[in-house]
Scaffold this active site. Structure first.
Site, PDB file in Angstrom:
ATOM      1  N   HIS A 220      62.272 -11.078  14.350  1.00  0.00           N
ATOM      2  CA  HIS A 220      63.487 -11.795  14.301  1.00  0.00           C
ATOM      3  C   HIS A 220      63.298 -13.144  14.540  1.00  0.00           C
ATOM      4  O   HIS A 220      62.959 -13.690  15.808  1.00  0.00           O
ATOM      5  CB  HIS A 220      64.552 -11.018  15.287  1.00  0.00           C
ATOM      6  CG  HIS A 220      64.731  -9.578  15.003  1.00  0.00           C
ATOM      7  ND1 HIS A 220      65.589  -9.286  14.032  1.00  0.00           N
ATOM      8  CD2 HIS A 220      64.187  -8.540  15.333  1.00  0.00           C
ATOM      9  CE1 HIS A 220      65.577  -7.943  13.818  1.00  0.00           C
ATOM     10  NE2 HIS A 220      64.697  -7.235  14.846  1.00  0.00           N
ATOM     11  N   LEU A 221      63.478 -14.144  13.529  1.00  0.00           N
ATOM     12  CA  LEU A 221      63.344 -15.548  13.911  1.00  0.00           C
ATOM     13  C   LEU A 221      64.696 -15.964  14.172  1.00  0.00           C
ATOM     14  O   LEU A 221      64.806 -17.361  14.413  1.00  0.00           O
ATOM     15  CB  LEU A 221      62.890 -16.117  12.393  1.00  0.00           C
ATOM     16  CG  LEU A 221      61.278 -15.851  12.439  1.00  0.00           C
ATOM     17  CD1 LEU A 221      60.663 -16.450  11.288  1.00  0.00           C
ATOM     18  CD2 LEU A 221      60.355 -15.992  13.626  1.00  0.00           C
TER      19      LEU A 221
ATOM     20  N   ASP B 282      68.066  -3.819   9.234  1.00  0.00           N
ATOM     21  CA  ASP B 282      67.546  -3.624  10.540  1.00  0.00           C
ATOM     22  C   ASP B 282      68.423  -4.186  11.555  1.00  0.00           C
ATOM     23  O   ASP B 282      68.997  -5.310  11.390  1.00  0.00           O
ATOM     24  CB  ASP B 282      66.004  -4.300  10.845  1.00  0.00           C
ATOM     25  CG  ASP B 282      65.683  -4.192  12.251  1.00  0.00           C
ATOM     26  OD1 ASP B 282      65.427  -2.913  12.580  1.00  0.00           O
ATOM     27  OD2 ASP B 282      65.420  -5.032  13.071  1.00  0.00           O
TER      28      ASP B 282
ATOM     29  N   ASN C 147      65.801  -1.612  21.473  1.00  0.00           N
ATOM     30  CA  ASN C 147      66.333  -0.507  20.531  1.00  0.00           C
ATOM     31  C   ASN C 147      65.288  -0.517  19.282  1.00  0.00           C
ATOM     32  O   ASN C 147      65.166  -1.437  18.537  1.00  0.00           O
ATOM     33  CB  ASN C 147      67.720  -0.861  19.933  1.00  0.00           C
ATOM     34  CG  ASN C 147      68.344  -0.052  19.080  1.00  0.00           C
ATOM     35  OD1 ASN C 147      68.144   1.417  19.301  1.00  0.00           O
ATOM     36  ND2 ASN C 147      69.310  -0.384  18.150  1.00  0.00           N
TER      37      ASN C 147
ATOM     38  N   ASP D 222      58.588  -6.404  16.096  1.00  0.00           N
ATOM     39  CA  ASP D 222      60.188  -6.385  16.546  1.00  0.00           C
ATOM     40  C   ASP D 222      60.561  -7.367  17.560  1.00  0.00           C
ATOM     41  O   ASP D 222      61.281  -7.332  18.333  1.00  0.00           O
ATOM     42  CB  ASP D 222      60.660  -5.007  16.858  1.00  0.00           C
ATOM     43  CG  ASP D 222      62.010  -4.909  16.804  1.00  0.00           C
ATOM     44  OD1 ASP D 222      62.735  -5.994  16.303  1.00  0.00           O
ATOM     45  OD2 ASP D 222      62.942  -3.770  17.151  1.00  0.00           O
TER      46      ASP D 222
END
Ligand SMILES: [Zn+2]
Lengths: 183, 426, 312
Positions: B56-57, B148, B274, B301
């Site tokens: 996740h950027l 996602d 999560n 993640d």
């Protein structure tokens, strides 16, 4: 406790004599026993009050109403030490209004306990007079408080530790002084 | 002048000189025999640069937490040469425009391949399919599609998505979480959740979706990838599906290989993630599955969050933890040290397999003559104490702060250029 | 002990010390003494992120009877985006010099977080957090049971307690199971399986789905509040079915042993978990529970702010 640095200053017969004398003085001072209420300050003051009650009863043939007064919640040093379990406070059913309350404690030292006891009494009722009986007065007062009835005046240094042992709580009667830091 | 990685040991095997020119490995020579710009790699292991399928950027939208640039730096320092940027940005990466923007930001940062992941549904709403074809055909060449953060829970929609991506050999990466079974879920459902009074996230909510999806993938003969597998039951389902010939791949996160739910008893949201941290038995099963290939890849993640989203009550905190800069060390600790994987195995799980799953042609090459020089040089004996203040990520939410972890990334080559030298950005 | 976050924080001696202290305080306040000087100059903050007038007032009265300065701080629930952040509120309270923070929060673990995140230096008392715990409620329940079943002293060794209702969402049940066990009582949880948490079989108590089989053996029964909206989430089919299967009505009350007492943490749903005639019967101790709540909370504040004695 290191026994080599501990000396006995009152033994069991000294203590009984002191209690009998205090009982006599209390009765004499109050001109009788029928207006008195004895309140012991836990823990050892309660046993002492009970002994004084029985000594007065021998003298006067009258059993003075006797109770206990826990002062923990009135202490001014609560912040400084761990909170303690409360001891029972039991005020005789006759109450304390218009009576002569004799506060009983084992050792008189700074006077702070007695101050707290006076505050506690104030919340409970309005005695005609409050007097103070102690088995030992070791000096070093921090408040303008003086005892009315004293078993023994015991000059001490601040670092010494005075300990009252009673059969009821400690198995035998004695008053000892231990040199060095207080426990 | 060519670059010479002197004394590097490919996959921990015999030491050689790796000669790099024009972005390629052009020669593998005996130690000390090659000429050029020499980087001393004595004692270092050469592995293909790592490929993350799940990063996740945060850009566009949450540049306070991470940017493509800061995330690229974190990735490079972690030994990565490629990351897949997840689609749950703001706006969501559900159009060719957004994925191209992310791709260009990655090019501009120039530290790793930034491969955007396209959303499966518009706005991740799970209702209407996004323009998957347009994203696939864009400059970003998207091959991995995922909602996602949310599960594509509508079975019909999932079926269509699986079918649709076949046209360009894409893959749907499913965040497997049955939504009704996980409403307001806070942690793994079990004895501890009952004691802590935190709403449970039952294993079955993951396993049921995976079971459904592998059957769907088989039915339509398409390719399914399962994100962040976290339970022993999920492993069993995937093993069963692979045994039946289903075209399914799976990833596991480093934190699910090492951390367990008992950390939640502190109510410290640094451990809130999560899918949630599970039990020691799950950790054991995940390690075994990664070792035997049931799980194909490690994926981080990596989920940066600003401090205030973690410095609060558990229930109010955001899900997620950082991963890029610690993934390799966790892999060493959980897989190499116990002997579950050798260095070739690790190279497969962290580079070769994820590159294949993401269809990234330029990545995951073997350390051999002719390969593109995406190389991580790691010190297997190095250790370091993790400090959240010394991370390249813009965020600080690492669960490993003050832990001592083995394995350090020393040098990294991306397309033949040095991005990391002596553990710092070049 | 510095904080009271969970009933599990208390060992048997500490729990009994709190109950004994509460008993002594109750007898003091029964007399003319309504106010003690004990906590003069100390500041107690009631930090309530969730409405609960009765619990807030109980703590407020307790603190005031010990002469503490009381600040009531009603805050909006925290969420990721909006509302008062617990941290900012905590920093404000710290600046005010709060000696103790009594916190009620809709999120489980918020008191734990407040006590351990380093935001404040004072004591933290959990006044109910989410579906986690409510330790002072358990203490007042234990106090009430001890008074009626054990003459107000010692522990609750051998006392058989039934806790009936929505255990899954009940912080009262969690704290009671822990504390009652510590005090030697034997607890049976009674609920439909949907309202029991996963793993309840590992709790230190028995579990039953059948209230009628449990009733004749109880010394005390505690009815938990069951919120009507639970039926919308399919925890049970209807309010009527719930009260038929698990409610305490006069017929069931008649099957309790004669000495058994009835407790309810309040507020009651009359007609749901308890019928009106049972609620109003002399065996129901709800009103007394409220009074005991003040004594128990006085004891907790006194012992925490004085620094509770370690086990010695
Ligand atoms: Zn996910």
């Amino acid at each position: 406790m290191d026994s080599s640095r501990t000396r006995i200053v009152l033994d069991d017969s000294d203590i009984s004599r002191a209690i009998r004398r205090i009982a006599h003085e209390i009765v004499e001072n109050a001109k009788g026993a029928d207006e008195l209420v004895l309140l012991g300050i836990p823990t050892r003051g309660v046993a002492l009050a009970e002994r004084i009650r029985s000594a007065i009863s021998e003298i006067e043939g009258y059993s003075v109403p006797t109770g206990s007064l826990d002062i923990t919640l009135y202490r001014d040093d609560l912040r400084l030490r761990p909170a303690r379990a409360l001891e029972p406070t039991s005020i005789p059913s006759e109450g304390i209004d218009d009576r002569i309350v004799i506060l009983v404690d084992d050792v008189l030292f700074s006077g702070r306990t007695v101050r707290a006891a006076l505050d506690a009494l104030n919340d409970i009722g309005r005695p005609r007079a409050v007097r103070l009986a102690v088995l030992v007065d070791r000096g070093h007062r921090e408040l303008p408080i003086r005892p009315d009835f004293v078993g023994k005046n015991l000059p001490t240094s601040v670092g010494e530790q005075v300990r009252v042992n009673l059969v009821e709580s400690d198995g035998s009667d004695s008053v000892t002084i231990h040199e060095g830091d207080s426990a | 002048m060519p670059l010479v990685l002197r004394g590097a040991r490919p996959y921990g095997e015999e030491a050689v000189d790796l000669v790099i020119a024009d972005g390629l490995i052009v020669n593998i020579a005996p130690v000390g025999s090659a000429d050029g710009d020499v980087i001393d790699c004595d004692g270092l292991i050469a592995l293909p640069g790592f490929v993350d399928l799940h990063t996740h950027l945060r850009e566009p939208g949450r540049e306070d937490a991470e940017t493509v640039e800061s995330g690229s730096r974190a990735a490079a320092l972690g030994g990565f040469t490629c990351v897949h940027a997840m689609a749950n940005t703001s706006p969501v990466a559900d159009t060719a425009g957004v994925v191209e923007q992310v791709w260009r930001l990655g090019e501009r940062a120039g530290l790793v391949d930034v491969r955007p992941v396209g959303a499966v549904t518009i706005g991740l709403s799970g209702e209407r399919m996004a323009e998957i074809g347009a994203m696939a055909n864009s400059e970003a060449q998207v091959r991995v599609f995922s909602d996602d953060g949310k599960c594509v829970h509508d079975a019909a929609l999932m079926r269509r998505a699986l079918e649709y991506v076949k046209a360009f050999d894409g893959v749907v990466a499913q965040h497997a979480q049955e939504p009704r079974l996980t409403e307001n879920a806070q942690m793994n459902e079990g004895i501890l959740s009952g004691q802590l009074g935190l709403t449970g996230w039952p294993a079955v909510a993951e396993e049921a979706i995976i079971a459904r999806d592998v059957l769907l993938a088989q039915h339509v003969d398409s390719r399914l990838h399962v994100c962040h597998v976290s339970t022993a039951g999920s492993v069993e389902v995937i093993r069963w599906a692979k045994g039946r010939g289903v075209n399914v791949t799976a990833e596991v996160c480093p934190h699910h290989l090492i951390l367990t739910e008992d950390l939640v008893a502190s109510y410290d949201p640094i451990y809130k993630v999560n899918p949630p941290l599970r039990t020691a038995a799950d950790v054991e099963a995940l390690r075994e599955a990664l070792a035997d290939g049931t799980i194909d890849a490690i994926a981080t993640d990596h989920a940066p969050h600003p401090h205030e989203d973690k410095d609060c009550e558990w229930g109010a905190a955001a899900f997620g933890m950082l991963g890029l800069e610690t993934a390799f060390s966790i892999a060493v600790k959980t897989m190499i040290e116990p002997g579950l994987l050798d260095w070739r195995g690790l190279a497969d799980r962290m580079s070769v397999a994820p590159a294949r799953i993401g269809r990234v042609r330029e990545q995951g090459h073997a350390i051999e003559v002719g390969s593109i020089a995406n190389i991580a040089l790691v010190d297997p004996t190095g250790t370091r104490v993790i400090s959240s203040d010394r991370l390249a990520s813009k965020s600080r939410n690492t669960p490993y702060a003050s832990m001592e972890l083995p394995g350090t990334v020393v040098h990294v080559l991306y397309g033949g250029n040095i991005t990391v030298r002596d553990g710092a950005l070049a | 002990m510095k904080h009271l976050l969970s009933a599990a924080d208390l060992d048997r001696d500490q729990a009994i010390m709190i109950l004994d202290t509460a008993a002594e305080l109750a007898s003091l306040t029964d007399r003319s003494v309504k106010k003690l000087p004990t906590l003069r100059g100390r500041t107690v903050v009631n930090l309530f992120f969730e409405d609960s007038t009765r619990t807030r007032i109980s703590f407020e009265v307790a603190a005031k009877r010990l002469s503490a300065d009381v600040i009531n701080f009603a805050a909006k629930g925290s969420s990721v985006s909006k509302g008062e952040s617990l941290k900012d509120t905590a920093l404000t309270l710290e600046a005010m010099g709060a000696d103790a923070v009594v916190i009620r929060h809709n999120l489980s673990g918020a008191p734990h977080r407040l006590a351990t995140a380093g935001w404040i230096g004072g004591s933290v008392v959990n006044a109910g957090d989410g579906t986690h715990e409510h330790p002072t409620q358990a203490l007042l329940d234990a106090f009430t049971m001890r008074k009626h079943l054990r003459n107000g002293s010692g522990d609750l060794d051998g006392v058989r307690v039934g806790i009936v209702g929505d255990v899954l969402h009940s912080r009262v049940a969690r704290s009671n199971v822990l504390l009652l066990r510590t005090l030697g009582a034997h607890v049976t949880l009674v609920a439909p399986p949907t309202l029991l948490p996963l793993g309840v079989e590992t709790w230190p108590c028995d579990v039953s789905y059948d209230i009628d089989s449990v009733l004749p053996r109880l010394d005390a029964i505690m009815m938990l509040r069951v919120q009507g909206e639970r039926m919308h989430d399919a925890y049970f089919p209807s309010a009527l079915e719930y009260s038929r299967l698990y409610g305490l009505d006069s017929a069931r009350m008649a099957r309790l042993p004669e000495h058994a007492v009835i407790l309810h943490p309040g507020p009651m749903n009359r007609g749901m978990e308890i019928s009106a005639d049972v609620a109003d019967s002399p065996r129901s101790l709800m009103v007394e529970q409220v009074a005991n709540g003040v004594s128990v909370r006085m004891a907790v504040l006194y012992l925490l702010l004085g620094g509770m004695k370690e086990n010695d």
